[in-house]
Design a protein around this motif. Sequence first.
Motif, mmCIF file in Angstrom:
data_model
loop_
_atom_site.group_PDB
_atom_site.id
_atom_site.type_symbol
_atom_site.label_atom_id
_atom_site.label_comp_id
_atom_site.label_asym_id
_atom_site.label_seq_id
_atom_site.Cartn_x
_atom_site.Cartn_y
_atom_site.Cartn_z
ATOM 1 N N LEU A 1 10.128 -14.116 5.907
ATOM 2 C CA LEU A 1 9.692 -12.942 6.759
ATOM 3 C C LEU A 1 10.394 -11.925 7.348
ATOM 4 N N GLY A 2 11.689 -11.833 7.461
ATOM 5 C CA GLY A 2 11.809 -11.088 8.330
ATOM 6 C C GLY A 2 12.930 -9.937 7.056
ATOM 7 N N ALA A 3 13.157 -10.514 5.819
ATOM 8 C CA ALA A 3 13.883 -9.480 4.840
ATOM 9 C C ALA A 3 12.515 -8.705 4.370
ATOM 10 N N ALA A 4 11.943 -9.796 4.764
ATOM 11 C CA ALA A 4 10.373 -8.943 3.843
ATOM 12 C C ALA A 4 9.808 -7.090 4.859
ATOM 13 N N LEU A 5 9.995 -7.530 6.266
ATOM 14 C CA LEU A 5 10.117 -6.511 7.378
ATOM 15 C C LEU A 5 11.211 -5.437 6.959
ATOM 16 N N CYS A 6 12.345 -6.390 7.112
ATOM 17 C CA CYS A 6 13.250 -5.249 6.573
ATOM 18 C C CYS A 6 13.146 -4.352 5.212
ATOM 19 N N LEU A 7 12.293 -4.675 4.370
ATOM 20 C CA LEU A 7 12.123 -4.404 3.064
ATOM 21 C C LEU A 7 10.942 -3.189 3.197
ATOM 22 N N LEU A 8 9.920 -3.716 4.536
ATOM 23 C CA LEU A 8 8.850 -2.460 4.148
ATOM 24 C C LEU A 8 10.153 -1.101 5.192
ATOM 25 N N ALA A 9 11.061 -1.783 6.256
ATOM 26 C CA ALA A 9 11.134 -0.372 7.024
ATOM 27 C C ALA A 9 11.684 0.319 5.542
ATOM 28 N N LEU A 10 12.369 0.281 4.746
ATOM 29 C CA LEU A 10 13.118 0.455 3.799
ATOM 30 C C LEU A 10 12.041 1.882 2.944
ATOM 31 N N PHE A 11 11.745 0.667 2.646
ATOM 32 C CA PHE A 11 9.782 1.844 2.274
ATOM 33 C C PHE A 11 9.547 2.876 3.533
#
Length: 207
Positions: free
Chosen positions: A183-193
Amino acid sequence: MTDYVMTGIVLGLSAGLTPGPLLTLVITETLRHGIASGVRVAFSPLLTDLPIILLTLLIFSQVTDFHTLLGIISLVGGGVILYMGYETIHPQHVDAGASHVEARSLLKGVLVNVLSPHPYLFWLSVGGALMSKALNQSVGSLVCFIGSFYCSLIGAKIALAILVGRSRHFLSSTMYTYTLRLLGAALCLLALFLFHEGLVLLGIVGA
């Protein structure tokens, strides 16, 4: 009036269950601190969206360089979400029954919602148009639309928090850790978007 209730329910459920920073935060806060923390995140739009609606309809209508403003919001929001992602990937041990932990979940939810361009975009486009149309019909139609929208939006996130909260007791410590990291990785990915979206809105990179 019934049409606006149904429209509000459909849009609210869609917004409540669509993957995004706030939904991910509901899940991570529930896993880390319990159902109550996830529910507090779910209620954050009630604190942020009224000012967003007023600012969007009142100020953004006067702003000529709307894309630049949204771009800046996206970049700042990306930074906040990236930090939350890092914090989730490296969680501190939290006892499932520890009620003394100060999660500040509501504050996190408010920050995520305020610093995301999506509420602004929604209320400036679809939401704003529907509110104007409903108000032209009657004040009751406007209240029904907004009320049904937020009941569905928040209700969907609360239901998810309860489901996740109940399942967390069946997670082994290893699975719990890996779930948080995912989930933390998903948040980081959303941040990149959000970073990319901000750069596109500012005209620095192509769409």
